[in-house]
Write a protein that holds these residues in place. Structure first.
Motif, PDB file in Angstrom:
ATOM      1  N   THR A 119       0.748  -1.048   0.176  1.00  0.00           N
ATOM      2  CA  THR A 119       0.154   0.022   0.121  1.00  0.00           C
ATOM      3  C   THR A 119       0.873   1.209   0.046  1.00  0.00           C
ATOM      4  O   THR A 119       2.127   0.994   0.395  1.00  0.00           O
ATOM      5  N   MET A 120       0.187   2.276  -0.128  1.00  0.00           N
ATOM      6  CA  MET A 120       0.993   3.646  -0.056  1.00  0.00           C
ATOM      7  C   MET A 120       1.709   3.682   1.197  1.00  0.00           C
ATOM      8  O   MET A 120       2.633   4.196   1.375  1.00  0.00           O
ATOM      9  N   ALA A 126      -5.974   9.716  -4.361  1.00  0.00           N
ATOM     10  CA  ALA A 126      -7.044   9.092  -3.262  1.00  0.00           C
ATOM     11  C   ALA A 126      -6.761   9.553  -1.878  1.00  0.00           C
ATOM     12  O   ALA A 126      -7.536   9.459  -0.893  1.00  0.00           O
ATOM     13  N   ARG A 127      -5.419   9.607  -1.728  1.00  0.00           N
ATOM     14  CA  ARG A 127      -5.107   9.796  -0.443  1.00  0.00           C
ATOM     15  C   ARG A 127      -5.254  11.382  -0.068  1.00  0.00           C
ATOM     16  O   ARG A 127      -5.405  11.465   1.216  1.00  0.00           O
ATOM     17  N   GLY A 128      -5.123  12.211  -0.987  1.00  0.00           N
ATOM     18  CA  GLY A 128      -5.191  13.587  -0.647  1.00  0.00           C
ATOM     19  C   GLY A 128      -4.002  14.171  -0.716  1.00  0.00           C
ATOM     20  O   GLY A 128      -2.985  13.845  -0.160  1.00  0.00           O
ATOM     21  N   VAL A 129      -3.721  15.275  -1.662  1.00  0.00           N
ATOM     22  CA  VAL A 129      -2.504  15.884  -1.977  1.00  0.00           C
ATOM     23  C   VAL A 129      -1.660  16.313  -0.807  1.00  0.00           C
ATOM     24  O   VAL A 129      -0.652  15.985  -0.421  1.00  0.00           O
ATOM     25  N   ASP A 130      -2.527  16.976  -0.146  1.00  0.00           N
ATOM     26  CA  ASP A 130      -1.907  17.815   1.105  1.00  0.00           C
ATOM     27  C   ASP A 130      -1.335  16.491   2.250  1.00  0.00           C
ATOM     28  O   ASP A 130      -0.001  16.802   3.016  1.00  0.00           O
ATOM     29  N   PHE A 165      -0.563  13.253   1.472  1.00  0.00           N
ATOM     30  CA  PHE A 165       0.324  12.745   0.848  1.00  0.00           C
ATOM     31  C   PHE A 165       1.901  13.485   1.028  1.00  0.00           C
ATOM     32  O   PHE A 165       2.802  12.937   1.226  1.00  0.00           O
ATOM     33  N   LEU A 166       1.760  14.732   0.735  1.00  0.00           N
ATOM     34  CA  LEU A 166       3.085  15.437   0.603  1.00  0.00           C
ATOM     35  C   LEU A 166       3.492  15.672   1.912  1.00  0.00           C
ATOM     36  O   LEU A 166       5.011  15.336   2.247  1.00  0.00           O
ATOM     37  N   ALA A 167       2.789  15.934   2.925  1.00  0.00           N
ATOM     38  CA  ALA A 167       3.122  15.836   4.400  1.00  0.00           C
ATOM     39  C   ALA A 167       3.832  14.416   4.800  1.00  0.00           C
ATOM     40  O   ALA A 167       4.918  14.475   5.429  1.00  0.00           O
ATOM     41  N   ASP A 168       3.115  13.407   4.462  1.00  0.00           N
ATOM     42  CA  ASP A 168       3.832  11.948   4.737  1.00  0.00           C
ATOM     43  C   ASP A 168       5.032  11.861   4.164  1.00  0.00           C
ATOM     44  O   ASP A 168       5.836  11.305   4.641  1.00  0.00           O
ATOM     45  N   ALA A 169       5.090  12.160   2.652  1.00  0.00           N
ATOM     46  CA  ALA A 169       6.134  11.860   1.938  1.00  0.00           C
ATOM     47  C   ALA A 169       7.514  12.775   2.393  1.00  0.00           C
ATOM     48  O   ALA A 169       8.605  12.123   2.503  1.00  0.00           O
ATOM     49  N   VAL A 170       7.363  13.929   2.624  1.00  0.00           N
ATOM     50  CA  VAL A 170       8.239  14.675   3.346  1.00  0.00           C
ATOM     51  C   VAL A 170       8.929  14.238   4.677  1.00  0.00           C
ATOM     52  O   VAL A 170       9.937  14.090   4.721  1.00  0.00           O
ATOM     53  N   LEU A 171       8.038  13.807   5.343  1.00  0.00           N
ATOM     54  CA  LEU A 171       8.296  13.227   6.799  1.00  0.00           C
ATOM     55  C   LEU A 171       8.976  11.672   6.652  1.00  0.00           C
ATOM     56  O   LEU A 171      10.032  11.561   7.527  1.00  0.00           O
ATOM     57  N   ALA A 172       8.714  11.227   5.511  1.00  0.00           N
ATOM     58  CA  ALA A 172       9.508   9.905   5.279  1.00  0.00           C
ATOM     59  C   ALA A 172      10.667   9.850   4.832  1.00  0.00           C
ATOM     60  O   ALA A 172      11.595   8.978   5.024  1.00  0.00           O
ATOM     61  N   GLY A 173      10.879  11.111   4.179  1.00  0.00           N
ATOM     62  CA  GLY A 173      12.305  11.206   3.521  1.00  0.00           C
ATOM     63  C   GLY A 173      12.390  11.308   1.970  1.00  0.00           C
ATOM     64  O   GLY A 173      13.483  10.931   1.389  1.00  0.00           O
ATOM     65  N   ILE A 174      11.455  11.583   1.090  1.00  0.00           N
ATOM     66  CA  ILE A 174      11.107  11.335  -0.018  1.00  0.00           C
ATOM     67  C   ILE A 174      11.568  12.980  -0.718  1.00  0.00           C
ATOM     68  O   ILE A 174      11.365  13.747  -0.130  1.00  0.00           O
ATOM     69  N   ASP A 175      12.431  12.827  -1.687  1.00  0.00           N
ATOM     70  CA  ASP A 175      13.193  13.894  -2.390  1.00  0.00           C
ATOM     71  C   ASP A 175      12.713  14.494  -3.733  1.00  0.00           C
ATOM     72  O   ASP A 175      12.618  15.676  -3.837  1.00  0.00           O
ATOM     73  N   SER A 207      -0.999  22.935 -10.985  1.00  0.00           N
ATOM     74  CA  SER A 207      -1.347  23.461  -9.737  1.00  0.00           C
ATOM     75  C   SER A 207      -1.908  22.306  -8.835  1.00  0.00           C
ATOM     76  O   SER A 207      -2.011  22.288  -7.469  1.00  0.00           O
ATOM     77  N   GLU A 208      -2.049  21.070  -9.648  1.00  0.00           N
ATOM     78  CA  GLU A 208      -2.886  19.876  -8.706  1.00  0.00           C
ATOM     79  C   GLU A 208      -1.720  19.403  -7.704  1.00  0.00           C
ATOM     80  O   GLU A 208      -1.910  18.855  -6.616  1.00  0.00           O
ATOM     81  N   LEU A 209      -0.439  19.103  -8.194  1.00  0.00           N
ATOM     82  CA  LEU A 209       0.633  18.547  -7.597  1.00  0.00           C
ATOM     83  C   LEU A 209       1.886  19.078  -7.624  1.00  0.00           C
ATOM     84  O   LEU A 209       2.571  19.153  -6.739  1.00  0.00           O
TER      85      LEU A 209
END
Length: 263
Positions: free
Chosen positions: A77-78, A108-112, A114-124, A137-139
């Motif tokens: 999963t994501m 599906a997760r919601g952009v905001d 997703f981005l918050a989770d991705a940054v915290l996880a360490g995605i660049d 403007s979408e992402l």
């Protein structure tokens, strides 16, 4: 500067080309996938592209389609993809990680969220192949505001009229798709790629990395020699799908990395 920017600055100083490796998150299972991911930097990988499994991977050929299906069948999963990244980051704080995939799971997760989770996880960075520049403007713009690179694909059909639009808001690097068609569909040729890379580099200061159609150390070397580096995906995924051991997969990756770095 992001980890991606820092990596390319270092490679320029070292006069080396970049080697980028793609793998599908959760293929063939979470434990094996994480072990492969953790071994990539030691095998010479400069940037990791981590696939987000999705049920309708329109840009991918059968090899990566099957990898995504294996991952989904195994319960990927994501959240579990991001867990992989967090586990990787516990032992590696420097290697850039780019999530590659499609917009639907993010939407599906919601952009905001997703981005918050991705940054915290360490995605660049992100490569989202089905979001054109018209949808920045979408992402794209929110991702950059969150501190991530948004990497765009240019293709053999991206003409001079379209290219400025593709480069608009792109950061990190430009991913040049060397062949028309899906991943793993045909072999890349340096003679075809070189003029296209030169055309893109005349329009941007960003590094240009070439992917699709690279499956051997020799091809990695020839393609990297006419670009800022290369990406290998299907050939690595095929080794994983064949049930090769983690050590054997990483040995294969190391041979590709050596070829790219010779370029």
């Amino acid at each position: 500067m992001t980890r991606i920017d820092e990596t390319f600055a270092r490679l320029r100083a070292e006069k080396r080309k970049a080697f980028v490796a793609y793998m599908m998150g959760g293929d063939p299972d979470t434990e094996t996938s994480l072990k492969v991911m953790q071994g990539l930097p030691g095998a010479g990988v400069d940037i990791i592209e981590l696939g987000m499994p999705f049920t309708d991977p329109m840009a991918d050929g059968s090899t990566i389609q099957l990898a995504g299906q294996r991952a989904l069948d195994g319960g990927m999963t994501m959240d579990k993809v991001l867990d992989m990244v967090r586990a990787f980051r516990s032992g590696d704080a420097t290697t850039p990680i780019v999530l590659m995939g499609y917009y639907n799971p993010i939407y599906a997760r919601g952009v905001d969220r997703f981005l918050a989770d991705a940054v915290l996880a360490g995605i660049d960075g992100l490569i989202v192949v089905d979001l054109p520049p018209e949808e920045d403007s979408e992402l794209c713009l929110p991702a950059q505001a969150a501190g991530m690179n948004f990497i765009r694909l240019a293709t053999p059909t991206t003409d001079d009229k379209r290219l400025p639009k593709v480069l608009q808001n792109t950061s990190g690097f430009v991913y040049y798709v060397s062949v028309t068609g899906t991943t793993g569909a045909a072999a890349a040729q340096a003679s075809d790629v070189a003029p296209e890379v030169a055309r893109i580099k005349a329009a941007t200061d960003l590094p240009v990395i070439v992917g699709f159609g690279i499956s051997t150390p020799e091809t990695a070397q020839s393609i990297a020699s006419v670009a800022d580096g290369c990406v290998v995906g299907s050939a690595i995924v095929k080794e994983i799908g064949a049930g090769k051991s983690v050590a054997d997969v990483l040995a294969f990756v190391a041979s590709l990395a050596e070829g790219a770095h010779r370029g």
